[in-house]
Enzyme design. Structure first.
Site, PDB file in Angstrom:
ATOM      1  N   CYS A 124       0.802  -1.226   0.000  1.00 40.85           N
ATOM      2  CA  CYS A 124       0.000   0.000   0.000  1.00 40.85           C
ATOM      3  C   CYS A 124       0.836   1.277   0.000  1.00 40.85           C
ATOM      4  O   CYS A 124       0.411   2.300  -0.549  1.00 40.85           O
ATOM      5  CB  CYS A 124      -0.973   0.003   1.168  1.00 40.85           C
ATOM      6  SG  CYS A 124      -0.198  -0.030   2.798  1.00 40.85           S
ATOM      7  N   LYS A 197      -6.221  -7.646  11.909  1.00 39.57           N
ATOM      8  CA  LYS A 197      -6.088  -6.223  11.574  1.00 39.57           C
ATOM      9  C   LYS A 197      -7.463  -5.724  11.137  1.00 39.57           C
ATOM     10  O   LYS A 197      -7.993  -6.132  10.106  1.00 39.57           O
ATOM     11  CB  LYS A 197      -5.060  -6.026  10.463  1.00 39.57           C
ATOM     12  CG  LYS A 197      -4.839  -4.571  10.076  1.00 39.57           C
ATOM     13  CD  LYS A 197      -3.782  -4.483   8.981  1.00 39.57           C
ATOM     14  CE  LYS A 197      -3.533  -3.051   8.547  1.00 39.57           C
ATOM     15  NZ  LYS A 197      -2.527  -2.984   7.461  1.00 39.57           N
ATOM     16  N   ARG A 219     -10.634  -0.194   2.685  1.00 37.06           N
ATOM     17  CA  ARG A 219     -10.010  -1.512   2.802  1.00 37.06           C
ATOM     18  C   ARG A 219     -10.891  -2.520   3.528  1.00 37.06           C
ATOM     19  O   ARG A 219     -10.415  -3.535   4.026  1.00 37.06           O
ATOM     20  CB  ARG A 219      -8.652  -1.361   3.515  1.00 37.06           C
ATOM     21  CG  ARG A 219      -7.672  -0.539   2.692  1.00 37.06           C
ATOM     22  CD  ARG A 219      -6.368  -0.293   3.406  1.00 37.06           C
ATOM     23  NE  ARG A 219      -5.443   0.416   2.523  1.00 37.06           N
ATOM     24  CZ  ARG A 219      -4.585   1.358   2.909  1.00 37.06           C
ATOM     25  NH1 ARG A 219      -4.509   1.696   4.184  1.00 37.06           N
ATOM     26  NH2 ARG A 219      -3.804   1.954   2.040  1.00 37.06           N
ATOM     27  N   LYS A 250      -4.356  -5.510  15.809  1.00 39.15           N
ATOM     28  CA  LYS A 250      -4.232  -4.099  15.457  1.00 39.15           C
ATOM     29  C   LYS A 250      -5.611  -3.573  15.061  1.00 39.15           C
ATOM     30  O   LYS A 250      -6.275  -4.196  14.224  1.00 39.15           O
ATOM     31  CB  LYS A 250      -3.256  -3.950  14.285  1.00 39.15           C
ATOM     32  CG  LYS A 250      -3.080  -2.536  13.774  1.00 39.15           C
ATOM     33  CD  LYS A 250      -2.143  -2.493  12.562  1.00 39.15           C
ATOM     34  CE  LYS A 250      -1.991  -1.062  12.059  1.00 39.15           C
ATOM     35  NZ  LYS A 250      -1.148  -0.990  10.855  1.00 39.15           N
TER      36      LYS A 250
END
Length: 332
Positions: A124, A197, A219, A250
């Protein structure tokens, strides 16, 4: 007559007693410091939304490493920052042998080999569209993106990475990297999987720092839904089966329950990422005088550790290490 009360306050009567019975500890060696590496020479540019965090050029990294080691911080995670004109649709900067992170790894391995170098492995930061994989007709492709992640990990390890950390949330990315590293003789290099995540609003300042915001959409088709916890166990189980050596959750603060779920299920070292938005909120409130920064950071990091994290990636690392060093971390 016997005392009818359980006198729990007895063990809180002094700092010495509180220290003696303290259940959760924190040390500088438990912290991992994120570093943003940018092109150029002699640059130390503060990130506007992250006071105290800087974009650094490769020549500045040895000074940063020396400061971290003197503070007792033994590990860093590296992110690359490229100008828009250097990005392309395939994120080729991620696997360029002379890419920004690869050069950073070689320099730090040369000057400070005792520092543990973790390389964020994703596309990314290097793609013109800002997504973590190849894009076709507005869709992020999973399987076609895996060889590029594997190539990025291989180039990072060849440049000196001690650990690679795939962060894209592409299905099968850990297996692709493990297979490629093994084929090239890097069987002993650990993989830190960004297993859990979430698609989070707390990433905003990071995208400012890494200049990696998506050019379209978001995303949510590949990062996890914040409403889900059981799915986190499936993600972690898949990564363990594919060869992950460490697992990550995360963000950290809004997902302490998920950290606890993974701690109870898996024996693997567990990492929590205290992300940019969590950092910037504390910094902003402290600057306005609304929070005591040191005490707030202490509560946050102890909460993450108490939930079950072995290591914490945090932008607070240097401040915390200084407070631990001068003895003020536990005051107040």
């Amino acid at each position: 007559m016997s005392d009818p009360f359980a006198r729990l306050r007895r063990l809180r009567a002094s700092e010495a007693l509180r220290t003696l019975v303290r259940e959760t500890t924190l040390d500088a060696a438990d912290l991992v410091y994120p570093i943003f590496v940018t092109e150029g020479q002699g640059i130390r540019r503060e990130v506007p939304s992250m006071p105290g965090v800087f974009q650094l050029t490769v020549d500045r990294l040895p000074y940063e490493a020396e400061e971290l080691l003197q503070l007792g911080i033994r590990a860093v995670i590296l992110f690359g920052v490229l100008p828009p004109e250097r990005k392309d649709e395939r994120g080729s900067g991620a696997y360029d042998p002379d890419g920004i992170v690869q050069r950073a790894l070689r320099e730090l391995k040369r000057t400070h080999p005792e520092l543990v170098l973790i390389a964020d492995t994703c596309l990314c930061e290097y793609t013109s569209h800002g997504h973590c994989g190849l894009v076709e007709d507005g869709k992020v492709l999973n399987d076609a993106s895996l060889p590029l992640h594997a190539a990025a990990a291989l180039s990072q390890v060849q440049a000196g990475a001690d650990v690679v950390a795939p962060s894209s949330m592409m299905d099968g990315v850990v297996a692709a990297i493990r297979s490629t590293l093994n084929e090239h003789g890097f069987t002993d290099v650990p993989i830190l999987a960004y297993s859990v995540k979430y698609a989070s609003a707390f990433y905003g300042p990071f995208r400012d720092a890494a200049q990696s915001a998506p050019a379209f959409g978001d995303r949510r088709t590949y990062q996890m839904d914040p409403a889900n916890a059981r799915e986190a166990l499936r993600e972690a189980e898949a990564d363990v089966a594919q060869g992950a050596d460490l697992l990550m959750v995360k963000p950290a603060l809004a997902y302490l329950d998920v950290i606890r779920l993974l701690r109870e299920r898996f024996p693997h070292p567990l990492v929590a990422y205290n992300v940019s938005g969590e950092y910037s909120m504390v910094k902003a409130a402290a600057r306005l005088g609304w929070l005591d920064e040191r005490r707030t950071v202490r509560e946050i990091l102890l909460g993450i550790r108490r939930a079950g994290a072995d290591l914490i990636i945090t932008y607070h690392a240097k401040d915390v290490a200084r407070w631990l060093k001068d003895g003020s971390f536990w005051e107040g």
